[in-house]
Structure formats: C-alpha cells, structure tokens
Motif scaffolding. Structure first.
Motif, PDB file in Angstrom:
ATOM      1  N   SER A   1       0.808  -1.220   0.000  1.00  0.00           N
ATOM      2  CA  SER A   1       0.000   0.000   0.000  1.00  0.00           C
ATOM      3  C   SER A   1       0.845   1.276   0.000  1.00  0.00           C
ATOM      4  O   SER A   1       0.305   2.374  -0.168  1.00  0.00           O
ATOM      5  N   LEU A   2       2.157   1.149   0.186  1.00  0.00           N
ATOM      6  CA  LEU A   2       3.023   2.323   0.196  1.00  0.00           C
ATOM      7  C   LEU A   2       3.299   2.790  -1.231  1.00  0.00           C
ATOM      8  O   LEU A   2       3.453   1.992  -2.149  1.00  0.00           O
ATOM      9  N   THR A   3       3.390   4.104  -1.387  1.00  0.00           N
ATOM     10  CA  THR A   3       3.687   4.709  -2.691  1.00  0.00           C
ATOM     11  C   THR A   3       4.989   5.495  -2.578  1.00  0.00           C
ATOM     12  O   THR A   3       5.059   6.502  -1.870  1.00  0.00           O
ATOM     13  N   SER A   4       6.016   5.034  -3.302  1.00  0.00           N
ATOM     14  CA  SER A   4       7.330   5.679  -3.325  1.00  0.00           C
ATOM     15  C   SER A   4       7.845   5.966  -1.910  1.00  0.00           C
ATOM     16  O   SER A   4       8.090   7.135  -1.542  1.00  0.00           O
ATOM     17  N   PRO A   5       8.009   4.949  -1.075  1.00  0.00           N
ATOM     18  CA  PRO A   5       8.501   5.197   0.284  1.00  0.00           C
ATOM     19  C   PRO A   5       9.998   5.477   0.285  1.00  0.00           C
ATOM     20  O   PRO A   5      10.720   5.095  -0.651  1.00  0.00           O
ATOM     21  N   PRO A   6      10.520   6.162   1.311  1.00  0.00           N
ATOM     22  CA  PRO A   6      11.977   6.283   1.442  1.00  0.00           C
ATOM     23  C   PRO A   6      12.607   4.903   1.649  1.00  0.00           C
ATOM     24  O   PRO A   6      11.972   3.993   2.173  1.00  0.00           O
ATOM     25  N   HIS A   7      13.860   4.799   1.186  1.00  0.00           N
ATOM     26  CA  HIS A   7      14.555   3.512   1.243  1.00  0.00           C
ATOM     27  C   HIS A   7      13.726   2.426   0.543  1.00  0.00           C
ATOM     28  O   HIS A   7      13.446   1.358   1.101  1.00  0.00           O
ATOM     29  N   ARG A   8      13.342   2.728  -0.674  1.00  0.00           N
ATOM     30  CA  ARG A   8      12.436   1.855  -1.413  1.00  0.00           C
ATOM     31  C   ARG A   8      13.010   0.445  -1.567  1.00  0.00           C
ATOM     32  O   ARG A   8      12.271  -0.544  -1.496  1.00  0.00           O
TER      33      ARG A   8
END
Length: 286
Positions: A76-83
């Motif tokens: 559900s995450l969109t472009s999170p840090p530390h992808r």
C-alpha cells in the motif's frame, strides 16, 4: 502463557498504543497515510500476533498470516523512502509465506513417521523469521528509519514502547507472577526429605534432610518443588519408607486382587469337577 493472560497483555498493550496514537496524531483513531504502517503492520500486528494468535508457540499457519499482513501493508506504500529495503522486505515476506504454506501441507502418517532433516531445518528457519516478534519488528524499525526523525523525543518514546512490548512478551510475566504466588501460598511448608528409589508403584524410599523426624502413619505430601502443590499424598510406614496413596495405583491393585480371587475360584471349581469325575468313575467300576 495461557489465553487469559494473553488477552490481558493485549488489552494493556492497546492502552499503550492508544497513548502513542494520541502523541503522534492527537487522535485515538487509527492513522492513515504512508507513515501509518508503523501501526497497521508494525506495533498493532506485533501485539495481536504475540499475545493473541501466538501466545503459546508459532505455527506455519501463523507465519503465513504474518507474511500476508506484511506484504499487503508494504504494497500500500507509494514511493517510500529507502524503497529498495521495503521491496526486499515485501518480497521476502512473500516467499517466506509460500514456504509456510508448503510446511503446512499434510504429507500423511507415513511421511510424519520419517524425520526429514531438510524439512526440519526449513521449518526452524521459517518459524524463527516469520513469527510476530521478528517480522513485524522489522517493519516497525524500517518505518521509524523512513518516516520519523531518529533524534526526536517522540521517536524515542516509540522505540521504548516497542521494547516494552517485546520485553513483556518474552519475560513470561504471568509465569513469574505464578511462581511468586505459589511461594506465598505455602509459607509454613516443611520439607522432610527427597525421594531416591521405588520398591513398587506405591512404596517409596526417601532420604531425610537434616534432623527431620517423622512419625509412624504420618500423612505426607509429594511435590516436584517447594513452591508447587502436592498432587500425591502418602503415609509413613517406616523410618525411610512411605506408602503412596495414588488412587490409580489403588484401583490397579484392587483389580489385580479381584483377578487373583477370580482365578482362585476358577481353580477351585476345576478341582471340584475333577473330584466328582473321579468319584463317578469309581462307582462305575464297582
């Protein structure tokens, strides 16, 4: 940990999580957005898995459910840090869940009788990595690194709360409380001796401790430790000999005595019939 203590631990942990929500968002409603993964697939699922579904031990089915929760939460995450870290954790949980499904498959009675070292090794690794303590802690730590300021006071409070949950789950606080409670239940108990051998299922030889004295026909109890209750009682029949009053042994001895008397009655019947046969034969000859 039994189910009741697990539910109490879950309720206490939910009060702690509600306090963290109020500190983070100013509301008691579940958070929404990218940084909500610390709650949805982090501390809440850790609390739910450790105190409700895995309060005794972790099964492959539990590992599968944990991996599904992590995979869905990260997806559900969109472009999170530390992808790249999130993707590694996401697909790692996917493959770990697939392994858990394979371990849950019933191979039949014949296969269960034969021990497979490879299957046992895979089982231990999958359960160790997929249990709630590990996989949801990884999500929580990665969420802290990605969406929180590590030097902020709020982050430190979150880390302390996470450590407190793990500490309460692994210290087995209900077990420690029961040990303390048992020691208080028997303050006047006196240990007379230690069992060292058995002559029969109901005859026990004991070694006295110190200058303890026992009386003939004195009622004594047997326990594994001084803090445990006495599940078996006995009577002193000698200086170092105790007769154990086990109801199962008593029933067995009664059945044995009944069987012996029945066999004696049967033997006496055979003797009487044999005597009658000899008498009838003697009369015929006469």
């Amino acid at each position: 940990m039994n189910k009741n203590y697990g539910l109490l631990g879950f309720c206490a942990g939910m009060v702690l999580l509600l306090g963290l929500l109020w500190l983070h968002t100013g509301s008691l409603a579940p958070p929404a957005g990218a940084d909500s993964i610390w709650f949805n697939a982090g501390l809440f699922t850790l609390l739910l898995g450790r105190f409700v579904t895995e309060y005794r031990f972790t099964k492959p089915n539990d590992v599968f459910l944990n991996c599904v929760a992590v995979f869905v939460g990260i997806s559900s995450l969109t472009s999170p840090p530390h992808r790249e870290w999130w993707e590694a954790l996401r697909w790692g949980s996917f493959f770990l869940g697939a392994v858990a499904v394979g371990l849950s498959w019933d191979l039949g009675i014949e296969a269960r009788r034969e021990e497979s070292r490879i299957r046992s090794l895979i089982y231990q690794i999958a359960v160790a990595l997929g249990k709630a303590d590990v996989i949801f802690s990884l999500v929580f730590i990665l969420a802290i690194i990605s969406y929180f300021d590590v030097d902020d006071f709020q982050t430190k409070v979150f880390a302390i709360a996470w450590g407190f949950i793990l500490l309460a789950a692994n210290l087995q606080l209900p077990t420690l409380a029961s040990i303390i409670r048992k020691s208080r239940n028997y303050p006047d108990r006196k240990v007379l001796g230690v069992t060292h051998s058995f002559l029969a299922p109901s005859i026990v030889f004991c070694t006295r401790i110190g200058d303890t004295r026992t009386r003939l026909h004195q009622l004594v109890g047997f326990t594994q430790s001084g803090a445990n209750p006495c599940h078996c009682m006995g009577i002193v029949i000698g200086g170092k000999v105790f007769c154990v009053g086990d109801p199962h042994c008593s029933r067995a001895h009664q059945e044995q005595r009944r069987g012996g008397s029945a066999r004696r009655e049967l033997a006496d019947g055979h003797r009487e019939r044999r005597r009658e046969t000899i008498r009838s034969t003697t009369h015929r000859r006469r």
